[in-house]
Motif scaffolding. Structure first.
Motif, PDB file in Angstrom:
ATOM      1  N   VAL A  50       0.776  -1.293   0.024  1.00  0.00           N
ATOM      2  CA  VAL A  50       0.091   0.003  -0.089  1.00  0.00           C
ATOM      3  C   VAL A  50       0.898   1.342   0.293  1.00  0.00           C
ATOM      4  O   VAL A  50       0.189   2.174  -0.230  1.00  0.00           O
ATOM      5  CB  VAL A  50      -0.887   0.079   1.109  1.00  0.00           C
ATOM      6  CG1 VAL A  50      -1.833  -1.220   1.207  1.00  0.00           C
ATOM      7  CG2 VAL A  50      -0.507   0.047   2.518  1.00  0.00           C
ATOM      8  N   THR A  51       2.164   1.250   0.237  1.00  0.00           N
ATOM      9  CA  THR A  51       2.917   2.312   0.350  1.00  0.00           C
ATOM     10  C   THR A  51       3.597   2.839  -1.063  1.00  0.00           C
ATOM     11  O   THR A  51       3.594   1.998  -2.162  1.00  0.00           O
ATOM     12  CB  THR A  51       4.056   2.193   1.406  1.00  0.00           C
ATOM     13  OG1 THR A  51       4.805   1.354   0.906  1.00  0.00           O
ATOM     14  CG2 THR A  51       3.463   2.124   2.670  1.00  0.00           C
ATOM     15  N   LYS A  57       9.417   0.379   2.475  1.00  0.00           N
ATOM     16  CA  LYS A  57       8.575  -0.975   1.790  1.00  0.00           C
ATOM     17  C   LYS A  57       8.864  -1.032   0.384  1.00  0.00           C
ATOM     18  O   LYS A  57       9.006  -1.908  -0.280  1.00  0.00           O
ATOM     19  CB  LYS A  57       7.433  -0.991   2.215  1.00  0.00           C
ATOM     20  CG  LYS A  57       6.670  -2.157   1.764  1.00  0.00           C
ATOM     21  CD  LYS A  57       5.477  -2.569   2.831  1.00  0.00           C
ATOM     22  CE  LYS A  57       4.195  -1.706   2.684  1.00  0.00           C
ATOM     23  NZ  LYS A  57       3.291  -2.048   3.679  1.00  0.00           N
ATOM     24  N   ASP A  89      -6.177  -1.641   2.000  1.00  0.00           N
ATOM     25  CA  ASP A  89      -6.168  -2.351   3.250  1.00  0.00           C
ATOM     26  C   ASP A  89      -7.134  -3.410   3.673  1.00  0.00           C
ATOM     27  O   ASP A  89      -7.146  -4.152   4.185  1.00  0.00           O
ATOM     28  CB  ASP A  89      -6.066  -1.415   4.308  1.00  0.00           C
ATOM     29  CG  ASP A  89      -4.638  -0.634   4.859  1.00  0.00           C
ATOM     30  OD1 ASP A  89      -3.573  -1.216   4.111  1.00  0.00           O
ATOM     31  OD2 ASP A  89      -4.940   0.376   5.327  1.00  0.00           O
ATOM     32  N   SER A 107       1.754  -4.056   7.266  1.00  0.00           N
ATOM     33  CA  SER A 107       1.979  -3.565   8.596  1.00  0.00           C
ATOM     34  C   SER A 107       1.197  -4.556   9.581  1.00  0.00           C
ATOM     35  O   SER A 107      -0.064  -4.931   9.208  1.00  0.00           O
ATOM     36  CB  SER A 107       1.327  -2.113   8.886  1.00  0.00           C
ATOM     37  OG  SER A 107       1.100  -1.781  10.418  1.00  0.00           O
ATOM     38  N   LYS A 110      -2.337  -5.009  10.947  1.00  0.00           N
ATOM     39  CA  LYS A 110      -3.554  -5.374   9.953  1.00  0.00           C
ATOM     40  C   LYS A 110      -3.834  -7.063   9.858  1.00  0.00           C
ATOM     41  O   LYS A 110      -4.915  -7.282   9.426  1.00  0.00           O
ATOM     42  CB  LYS A 110      -3.429  -4.769   8.506  1.00  0.00           C
ATOM     43  CG  LYS A 110      -3.233  -3.198   8.720  1.00  0.00           C
ATOM     44  CD  LYS A 110      -3.118  -2.680   7.325  1.00  0.00           C
ATOM     45  CE  LYS A 110      -2.687  -1.148   7.443  1.00  0.00           C
ATOM     46  NZ  LYS A 110      -2.147  -0.386   6.486  1.00  0.00           N
ATOM     47  N   ASN A 164       9.997  -0.876   9.962  1.00  0.00           N
ATOM     48  CA  ASN A 164       9.713   0.421   9.616  1.00  0.00           C
ATOM     49  C   ASN A 164      10.263   1.279  10.550  1.00  0.00           C
ATOM     50  O   ASN A 164      11.329   1.668  10.718  1.00  0.00           O
ATOM     51  CB  ASN A 164       8.439   0.827   8.800  1.00  0.00           C
ATOM     52  CG  ASN A 164       8.116   2.151   8.307  1.00  0.00           C
ATOM     53  OD1 ASN A 164       9.071   3.000   8.794  1.00  0.00           O
ATOM     54  ND2 ASN A 164       7.505   2.243   7.283  1.00  0.00           N
ATOM     55  N   ARG A 188      -6.919   9.067  12.856  1.00  0.00           N
ATOM     56  CA  ARG A 188      -7.148   7.947  12.000  1.00  0.00           C
ATOM     57  C   ARG A 188      -6.384   6.770  12.785  1.00  0.00           C
ATOM     58  O   ARG A 188      -4.996   6.979  13.217  1.00  0.00           O
ATOM     59  CB  ARG A 188      -6.276   8.429  10.961  1.00  0.00           C
ATOM     60  CG  ARG A 188      -6.434   6.966   9.741  1.00  0.00           C
ATOM     61  CD  ARG A 188      -4.884   6.474   9.524  1.00  0.00           C
ATOM     62  NE  ARG A 188      -5.077   5.324   8.884  1.00  0.00           N
ATOM     63  CZ  ARG A 188      -3.927   4.495   8.558  1.00  0.00           C
ATOM     64  NH1 ARG A 188      -2.555   5.041   8.709  1.00  0.00           N
ATOM     65  NH2 ARG A 188      -4.061   3.714   7.976  1.00  0.00           N
ATOM     66  N   GLN A 190      -4.798   2.503  12.071  1.00  0.00           N
ATOM     67  CA  GLN A 190      -4.833   1.653  11.054  1.00  0.00           C
ATOM     68  C   GLN A 190      -5.696   0.437  10.916  1.00  0.00           C
ATOM     69  O   GLN A 190      -6.419   0.049  10.027  1.00  0.00           O
ATOM     70  CB  GLN A 190      -3.443   0.911  11.145  1.00  0.00           C
ATOM     71  CG  GLN A 190      -2.211   1.843  10.700  1.00  0.00           C
ATOM     72  CD  GLN A 190      -1.163   0.990  11.096  1.00  0.00           C
ATOM     73  OE1 GLN A 190      -0.623   0.189  10.220  1.00  0.00           O
ATOM     74  NE2 GLN A 190      -0.191   1.152  12.140  1.00  0.00           N
ATOM     75  N   PHE A 211      -5.042   3.229   4.427  1.00  0.00           N
ATOM     76  CA  PHE A 211      -3.895   3.812   4.193  1.00  0.00           C
ATOM     77  C   PHE A 211      -4.097   4.763   3.051  1.00  0.00           C
ATOM     78  O   PHE A 211      -3.866   6.008   3.112  1.00  0.00           O
ATOM     79  CB  PHE A 211      -2.602   3.074   4.101  1.00  0.00           C
ATOM     80  CG  PHE A 211      -1.280   3.768   3.979  1.00  0.00           C
ATOM     81  CD1 PHE A 211      -1.015   4.683   5.052  1.00  0.00           C
ATOM     82  CD2 PHE A 211      -0.591   3.658   2.902  1.00  0.00           C
ATOM     83  CE1 PHE A 211       0.153   5.170   5.061  1.00  0.00           C
ATOM     84  CE2 PHE A 211       0.679   4.340   2.908  1.00  0.00           C
ATOM     85  CZ  PHE A 211       1.110   4.911   3.911  1.00  0.00           C
ATOM     86  N   ASN A 228       2.228   7.773  12.672  1.00  0.00           N
ATOM     87  CA  ASN A 228       2.658   7.043  11.546  1.00  0.00           C
ATOM     88  C   ASN A 228       4.306   7.347  11.850  1.00  0.00           C
ATOM     89  O   ASN A 228       4.769   8.202  12.583  1.00  0.00           O
ATOM     90  CB  ASN A 228       2.446   7.316  10.193  1.00  0.00           C
ATOM     91  CG  ASN A 228       2.345   6.081   9.346  1.00  0.00           C
ATOM     92  OD1 ASN A 228       2.857   5.237   9.431  1.00  0.00           O
ATOM     93  ND2 ASN A 228       1.017   6.081   8.722  1.00  0.00           N
ATOM     94  N   ASN A 232       6.607   7.280   6.461  1.00  0.00           N
ATOM     95  CA  ASN A 232       5.312   7.054   5.890  1.00  0.00           C
ATOM     96  C   ASN A 232       4.777   8.518   5.777  1.00  0.00           C
ATOM     97  O   ASN A 232       4.057   8.955   4.719  1.00  0.00           O
ATOM     98  CB  ASN A 232       4.301   6.320   6.559  1.00  0.00           C
ATOM     99  CG  ASN A 232       4.496   4.565   6.152  1.00  0.00           C
ATOM    100  OD1 ASN A 232       5.022   4.525   5.104  1.00  0.00           O
ATOM    101  ND2 ASN A 232       3.808   3.721   6.826  1.00  0.00           N
ATOM    102  N   LEU A 253       5.663   0.499  13.821  1.00  0.00           N
ATOM    103  CA  LEU A 253       4.902   0.128  12.851  1.00  0.00           C
ATOM    104  C   LEU A 253       6.137  -0.689  11.894  1.00  0.00           C
ATOM    105  O   LEU A 253       6.908  -0.135  11.669  1.00  0.00           O
ATOM    106  CB  LEU A 253       4.420   1.313  11.856  1.00  0.00           C
ATOM    107  CG  LEU A 253       3.528   1.121  10.682  1.00  0.00           C
ATOM    108  CD1 LEU A 253       2.641   2.276  10.233  1.00  0.00           C
ATOM    109  CD2 LEU A 253       4.220   0.500   9.527  1.00  0.00           C
ATOM    110  N   TYR A 255       6.352  -4.311   9.285  1.00  0.00           N
ATOM    111  CA  TYR A 255       5.979  -5.458   8.517  1.00  0.00           C
ATOM    112  C   TYR A 255       6.295  -6.699   8.704  1.00  0.00           C
ATOM    113  O   TYR A 255       7.373  -7.077   9.163  1.00  0.00           O
ATOM    114  CB  TYR A 255       6.421  -5.048   7.275  1.00  0.00           C
ATOM    115  CG  TYR A 255       6.165  -3.384   6.690  1.00  0.00           C
ATOM    116  CD1 TYR A 255       4.865  -2.766   6.924  1.00  0.00           C
ATOM    117  CD2 TYR A 255       7.096  -2.630   6.440  1.00  0.00           C
ATOM    118  CE1 TYR A 255       4.732  -1.605   6.582  1.00  0.00           C
ATOM    119  CE2 TYR A 255       6.999  -1.185   6.275  1.00  0.00           C
ATOM    120  CZ  TYR A 255       5.742  -0.858   6.438  1.00  0.00           C
ATOM    121  OH  TYR A 255       5.632   0.569   6.049  1.00  0.00           O
TER     122      TYR A 255
HETATM  123  C1  LMR Z   1      -0.525   2.535   7.794  1.00  0.00           C
HETATM  124  O1  LMR Z   1      -1.685   1.925   7.437  1.00  0.00           O
HETATM  125  O2  LMR Z   1      -0.300   3.576   8.246  1.00  0.00           O
HETATM  126  C2  LMR Z   1       0.719   1.743   7.316  1.00  0.00           C
HETATM  127  O3  LMR Z   1       0.352   0.484   7.817  1.00  0.00           O
HETATM  128  C3  LMR Z   1       1.006   1.650   5.940  1.00  0.00           C
HETATM  129  C4  LMR Z   1       2.122   0.841   5.585  1.00  0.00           C
HETATM  130  O4  LMR Z   1       1.951  -0.196   5.075  1.00  0.00           O
HETATM  131  O5  LMR Z   1       3.350   1.298   6.227  1.00  0.00           O
END
Ligand code: LMR
Length: 348
Positions: A50-51, A57, A89, A107, A110, A164, A188, A190, A211, A228, A232, A253, A255
């Motif tokens: 997603v980034t 990442k 996400d 991350s 999730k 991260n 917000r 995650q 995200f 974050n 990010n 955060l 992965y």
């Molecule tokens: C987020 O949703 O803020 C992070 O998980 C995004 C990511 O993959 O670093």
């Protein structure tokens, strides 16, 4: 009688020949499996994340693809889909389970949909520094969660950890210095209940937002703030939609790389070995890049001219830590004391 004997001998010969023929077939299908994937007709591994491509990442994912291409001489091609362009996400995990993508690097929080223990990463102030996180990645405790039955029963395999960094709070209303400054703001989050509880403990509200939709949510004021890593924040250009950032470093955060188990196990052995070697090298790169890229991004944010950065003191961070204790009371059981104490024991 003679005719009967002749027929019997003939049928035995037919059976024996058929059996030999079968043997030959299986040999040729073995060698076929080696020739099945060529540079013209490669095995494709779809890797969704997603980034952006400039993120920690994104860079490590692209390097993984390059290394796989090099090590398999083009017989395996990793197609990387960044920036939620294939799945965001809300659907990337389902896409992995159904085999529509073969690899994701979310991350870890999730993964709460499958196993609540992945929210370990959100437990406030659980990790001391990057070294502590790296020690965890290499530990047996980390392997326990990576090799869990919950993943296997969803046809998922966890195969490595990519770091991260620490998360920091930002918002649009005012500087966040003391616990009381969080009151009434909406952030917000995650995923998962731990983050909801974290904001609740600070008298703040929260909304779970994908995200890929967070920039718009901050811009439109659906939420006032977010948490974050510097990288990010920077690679999503939150400088354009956030005014105040405090260096709280209150949570992590990180992965993990998850693959579709059936797909992964179907990769012929002579190709799997170089793919795994590429992953080990990309993992080392991701873990090296994480600290560097976050440091660069912190400079970018400070120099942006649009964000007021407040560097929190240890006392202010301690006050936050104390205010966030209820999260431990509420979630230690779900995350499991084995995991929490296992992580704490890895502190230097
Ligand atoms: C987020 O949703 O803020 C992070 O998980 C995004 C990511 O993959 O670093």
């Amino acid at each position: 009688m003679k005719k009967w004997l002749l027929l019997s001998v003939l049928s035995i010969m037919v059976v024996v020949l058929a059996a030999c023929g079968g043997d030959d077939d299986s040999k040729s299908s073995d060698s076929d499996s080696k020739d099945e994937y060529t540079a013209d007709k490669p095995l494709v591994i779809k890797f969704s994340h997603v980034t952006s491509i400039e993120s920690v990442k994104g860079k490590a994912a692209d390097e993984f693809a390059r290394l796989v291409d090099e090590k398999t001489e083009g017989r395996v091609k990793v197609e990387v889909y960044p920036s939620s362009q294939l799945y965001g996400d809300n659907d990337e995990l389902d896409a992995l389970v159904s085999g529509n993508v073969h690899m994701i690097a979310p991350s870890v929080t999730k993964m709460v949909k499958i196993d609540p223990r992945w929210q370990y990463v959100d437990m406030p102030f659980l990790f001391e520094d990057d070294e502590h996180v790296q020690a965890f990645f290499k530990s047996d405790v980390a392997q326990t969660i990576l090799n869990s039955d919950q993943l296997a029963s969803n046809d998922i395999m966890g195969i490595s950890f990519w770091g991260n960094g620490f998360k920091h709070f930002s918002n649009n209303k005012h500087p966040l210095v003391n616990v009381a400054d969080f009151k009434g703001l909406k952030f917000r989050a995650q995923a998962g209940k731990v983050l909801e509880s974290q904001f609740h403990a600070l008298d703040a509200g929260s909304a779970t937002i994908a995200f890929g939709e967070t920039y718009a949510a901050l811009q439109q004021g659906t939420v006032d703030g977010q948490e974050n890593t510097f990288n990010n924040f920077d690679t999503q250009k939150y400088q354009e939609v956030q005014k105040y950032l405090s260096t709280s470093a209150h949570g992590r955060l990180d992965y993990a790389i998850f693959v579709n188990k059936s797909f992964w196990e179907s990769i012929p052995e002579d190709l799997l070995a170089p793919v795994e070697e590429a992953l080990t090298e990309a993992t080392d790169l991701a873990n090296e890049l994480a600290a560097e890229e976050n440091a660069k991004s912190f400079e970018n944010i400070k120099n942006s001219g649009t964000v007021e950065v407040y560097e929190m003191t240890q006392e202010e961070r301690d006050a936050l830590k104390e205010a966030l204790q209820p999260v431990y009371e509420e979630f230690s059981e779900a995350i499991t004391t084995d995991l929490i104490e296992g992580i704490e024991a890895l502190k230097k």
